[in-house]
Design an enzyme around this catalytic site. Sequence first.
Site, short mmCIF file in Angstrom:
data_model
loop_
_atom_site.label_atom_id
_atom_site.label_comp_id
_atom_site.label_asym_id
_atom_site.label_seq_id
_atom_site.Cartn_x
_atom_site.Cartn_y
_atom_site.Cartn_z
N GLY A 12 0.81 -1.21 0.00
CA GLY A 12 0.00 0.00 0.00
C GLY A 12 0.85 1.26 0.00
N ILE A 14 2.25 3.06 2.48
CA ILE A 14 3.49 3.02 3.28
C ILE A 14 4.51 2.10 2.62
CG2 ILE A 14 4.53 2.46 5.51
CD1 ILE A 14 1.92 3.12 6.86
N ASP A 34 2.88 -8.26 -1.65
CA ASP A 34 1.46 -7.98 -1.43
C ASP A 34 0.65 -9.12 -2.04
OD1 ASP A 34 -0.18 -5.21 -0.64
OD2 ASP A 34 -1.33 -6.56 -1.91
N ASN A 96 -7.22 -6.73 11.35
CA ASN A 96 -5.77 -6.72 11.20
C ASN A 96 -5.09 -7.83 11.99
OD1 ASN A 96 -5.93 -4.66 9.41
ND2 ASN A 96 -5.11 -3.07 10.75
N ILE A 119 4.64 -1.94 11.65
CA ILE A 119 4.01 -0.62 11.58
C ILE A 119 2.49 -0.74 11.69
CG2 ILE A 119 3.71 1.47 10.18
CD1 ILE A 119 6.29 0.90 8.80
N SER A 120 1.94 -1.90 11.33
CA SER A 120 0.49 -2.11 11.27
C SER A 120 -0.20 -1.75 12.58
CB SER A 120 0.21 -3.57 10.95
OG SER A 120 0.92 -4.00 9.81
N ARG A 152 6.60 13.98 15.17
CA ARG A 152 5.45 14.88 15.14
C ARG A 152 5.53 15.92 16.25
NH1 ARG A 152 1.15 9.94 13.87
NH2 ARG A 152 1.07 10.28 11.59
N HIS A 176 1.03 3.45 21.30
CA HIS A 176 0.80 4.24 20.09
C HIS A 176 -0.69 4.50 19.94
CE1 HIS A 176 1.61 6.00 16.25
NE2 HIS A 176 1.03 5.04 15.55
#
Length: 317
Positions: A12, A14, A34, A96, A119-120, A152, A176
């Site tokens: 995707g 990312i 993928d 997920n 990262i998911s 950030r 997170h």
Amino acid sequence: MARAKIALIGGGQIGGVLAQLAALRELGDVVLFDIVEGLPQGKTLDISEASPVDGFDVKCEGANDYSDIQGANIVIVTAGLPRKPGMSRDDLIGVNSRIMTQVAEGIKVNAPDAFVIVISNPLDAMVTLCQKITGFPKNRVMGMAGVLDSARFATFIAWELGVSVKDVSAMVLGGHGDTMVPIVRYANVNGVPVMELLERKYNDVAKAREIMDAMVKRTQGAGGEVVKLLGNGSAFYSPASSALAMAEAILRDQKRLLPVCALLEGEFGVDGYYVGVPCVLGADGIEKIIEFSLDETEQAMFDASVAAVKELVDSMA
């Protein structure tokens, strides 16, 4: 010496940016996996055709079979559904989890010696599930969250003070999610405390506190802010850059001190859960977890964040 091999699971937004960044930095040969036929092949062909222009020379290929990740030194997992407006990261846990189960099994069989960066979302739960299924040692399975959240926080500080982001040092710990913990006390601009700079700017301690509280709140909700603005999808440039920083630290044995979602076994008073804490990343993956004392406010926020992580992880049982 053979080039490193970097496997990216999920083609995707990312995954595509990760493939491009890894190629541009020549960190190693790249395999983008993928389940959608043609998607990873198309993206990697496009990236490869840019190599004469950008001047990088690595092999970049797409794959639909887990066997193609064999021999990978690092696997970065982005597979899973992204958030949509109104959704929290935790809302993604059901679908997920099923995706991560398949991914982790593919990694276990085909890349048994790899370091894994997840990262998911929801991150804390997904990295826990990945480590459980692969059975890999804790130094080789980690989550990317703190690097992004800290970036950030640093960005908002730089904007507020009108200084270069290169000179801002800021760290975010914990889970997170909305309970993440920006460490205000140690945030600084080239060594000068941010709170002191804010107090000088506004000549008002209360106003400085108000501005900092707003930046902390914006950091905690930064992912949702991007999701709302995009309308369909979630952040992908900054998460990719953050994961690549971790991968580069491992591949090049940089010994970088970064906030990493790591499995704690007593550190910071937490046992058996993945939580964002400062870690030294090098050739052995998570080589050391750096503990430091939290003040009363920080400890309360950290405890609340850990409680949220525990609730989320335990819901998968």
